[in-house]
Design an enzyme around this catalytic site. Structure first.
Site, PDB file in Angstrom:
ATOM      1  N   LYS A  35       0.839  -1.199   0.000  1.00 34.70           N
ATOM      2  CA  LYS A  35       0.000   0.000   0.000  1.00 34.70           C
ATOM      3  C   LYS A  35       0.880   1.256   0.000  1.00 34.70           C
ATOM      4  CE  LYS A  35      -0.440   0.071   5.051  1.00 34.70           C
ATOM      5  NZ  LYS A  35      -1.355   0.152   6.198  1.00 34.70           N
ATOM      6  N   TYR A 253      18.086  29.299   8.507  1.00 33.43           N
ATOM      7  CA  TYR A 253      16.933  30.088   8.930  1.00 33.43           C
ATOM      8  C   TYR A 253      16.760  30.045  10.438  1.00 33.43           C
ATOM      9  CZ  TYR A 253      15.413  30.290   4.057  1.00 33.43           C
ATOM     10  OH  TYR A 253      15.334  30.515   2.701  1.00 33.43           O
TER      11      TYR A 253
END
Length: 356
Positions: A35, A253
Site C-alpha cells: 500500500k 533560517y
C-alpha cells in the site's frame, strides 16, 4: 544538471526480507503489503523483489491494476475494501479479493451483478476500533455474506493495534477467537510485528508490510537487529558546498545553531521539499563519506547542513547517506520524533528513484 540526490530501491533486499518473513511464519501464506505505492518505494520497483509472495495487499485500485499489468496473476487484496458500486466492476474485471468490513459494503456486494463470485476477507473489529464488525455482529455478517451469490471464499480477518508494544495481542486474539468461534474459514491477522514476535497469531495468512522494506514495526532498529532484515531504500546525496564558521556565527533560517568555535559545515542537497523532515533536530544522524556525523541548523526546502568535524577530508562532491545500509531509517526517524513508515512514504516525486 540534476541535483545529486537519489533514492535507490534494492531488489535483492526486498527478496531477502520476504524470505525472512517466511522463516518467521513458515506455515502461513504471505500477503506482501504494498500500500501507499509500496511504502514510497514504488509498486513497479518492488514487484521484481517480491514476486515470490503468495499475494499482494494494497488499498488503491489503480495500484492493483498496475500489478496485473506487470504480470501478476495471483491474489490481490484490497485492505480497505471498496467504496462505491463502480469499484466492484474493477474488482470483478481484475479478479481482486476485497476486505469487507461494513453493512454498506455488504449491501453493495449483494446487489452487484458480477461475472464470478468475489473472494472476501471479512473483518472483525477486535479492538483496533477503526474498521470491522464487532465480535457480537460478526457471525451474522458471515452468515449474510455466505448467503450472497456474489461472494466466493470467505477469510476471517482482523488487525492488531499493539503487536509491537507491551500490551501485545493476547486481549485482541481472545476477542477474535470468541467472535469467530465455530465459523469455518482461513484466518488472517498478523501484521509485521505479529509476524516477527507473535507466532500464535500466524494462522493461514500473515500480512507483513514494513518489515519487507527493512524497517522496524516498533520504530526501533534494535528490535529487528537480529532478524536479518535489510534496508530496501537508500536515500543518498552529496556535499554541494563547504562553509567555515568562526565562533559565534550561525547557520540557516532562524539562526538556531551557533558555532562554539571554528568549524567546517557541509551543505547537502536535500531538504523538506524532498521529503526530509523539516523538524529534524540538531544531532539527527547523517553519514558523510561513511563517517557518522549530525545535522546542525534548520532543514530548509532544498538543503540541510552537517557538521564536518568528524570528517575533515570531506569536500564538495563527498557522498552523503541520509538513510540506508549504513544508517537505519528507524534511527533517523526516531531522532526526528516519527517512524520509518513516514519517512519512506514522504520521499517526494522530485527525488529520482531507481531500482538496483
Amino acid at each position: 544538471m540534476p541535483r545529486p540526490l537519489s533514492a535507490t530501491i534494492h531488489t535483492a533486499a526486498l527478496a531477502h526480507n520476504l524470505t525472512v518473513a517466511r522463516r518467521f511464519a513458515p506455515n502461513s501464506k504471505i500477503w506482501a503489503v504494498v500500500k501507499a505505492n509500496a511504502y514510497g518505494h514504488g509498486v513497479a520497483r518492488v514487484f521484481p523483489g517480491l514476486r515470490a509472495t503468495d499475494g499482494f495487499g494494497l488499498l488503491d485500485l489503480d495500484e492493483a491494476v498496475k500489478l496485473r499489468e506487470l504480470g501478476w496473476a495471483g491474489p490481490i487484496l484490497l485492505l480497505e475494501g471498496f467504496f462505491r458500486t463502480t469499484d466492484l466492476d474493477v474488482i470483478d474485471r481484475y479478479s481482486l479479493t476485497t476486505t469487507l468490513h461494513s453493512d454498506e459494503q455488504l449491501r453493495m456486494l449483494e446487489l452487484a451483478r458480477l461475472s464470478k463470485p468475489v473472494n472476501i476477507q471479512l473483518k472483525m473489529n477486535s479492538g483496533m476500533n477503526r474498521l470491522g464488525y464487532t465480535p457480537e455482529r460478526f457471525r451474522a455478517a458471515w452468515e449474510r455474506a455466505r448467503a450472497a451469490q456474489g461472494v466466493g471464499q470467505i477469510t476471517l480477518m482482523s488487525h492488531f493495534s499493539d503487536a509491537d508494544g507491551e500490551r501485545g495481542i493476547a486481549g485482541q486474539l481472545a476477542v477474535f477467537e470468541r467472535g469467530a468461534q465455530g465459523i469455518a474459514g482461513a484466518r488472517s491477522l498478523a501484521n509485521s510485528a505479529a509476524t516477527l514476535w507473535h507466532p500464535e497469531s500466524h494462522f493461514d495468512w500473515v500480512r507483513p508490510g514494513i518489515m519487507l522494506y527493512g524497517a522496524s514495526p516498533s520504530g526501533l532498529h534494535a528490535a529487528i537487529r537480529d532478524t536479518g532484515l535489510q534496508p530496501a531504500m537508500t536515500l543518498a546525496s552529496e556535499l554541494i558546498a563547504i562553509q567555515t564558521l568562526a565562533a559565534g556565527q550561525t547557520v540557516g533560517y532562524g539562526s538556531v545553531f551557533t558555532a562554539r568555535g571554528p568549524m567546517r559545515l557541509g551543505v547537502v542537497a536535500c531538504g523538506y521539499a524532498d521529503g526530509y523532515p523539516r523538524m529534524a533536530p540538531e544531532g539527527t544522524p547523517v553519514m558523510v563519506d561513511g563517517v557518522l556525523t549530525r545535522i546542525v541548523g534548520r532543514v530548509s526546502m532544498d538543503m540541510l547542513t552537517v557538521d564536518l568535524t568528524p570528517c575533515p577530508a570531506a569536500n564538495v562532491g563527498t557522498p552523503v547517506e541520509l538513510w540506508g545500509p549504513s544508517l537505519p531509517i528507524d534511527t533517523v526517524a526516531n531522532t526526528c520524533g516519527t517512524v520509518g513508515y513516514e519517512l519512506m512514504c514522504a520521499v517526494a516525486p522530485r527525488v529520482p528513484m531507481r531500482g538496483a
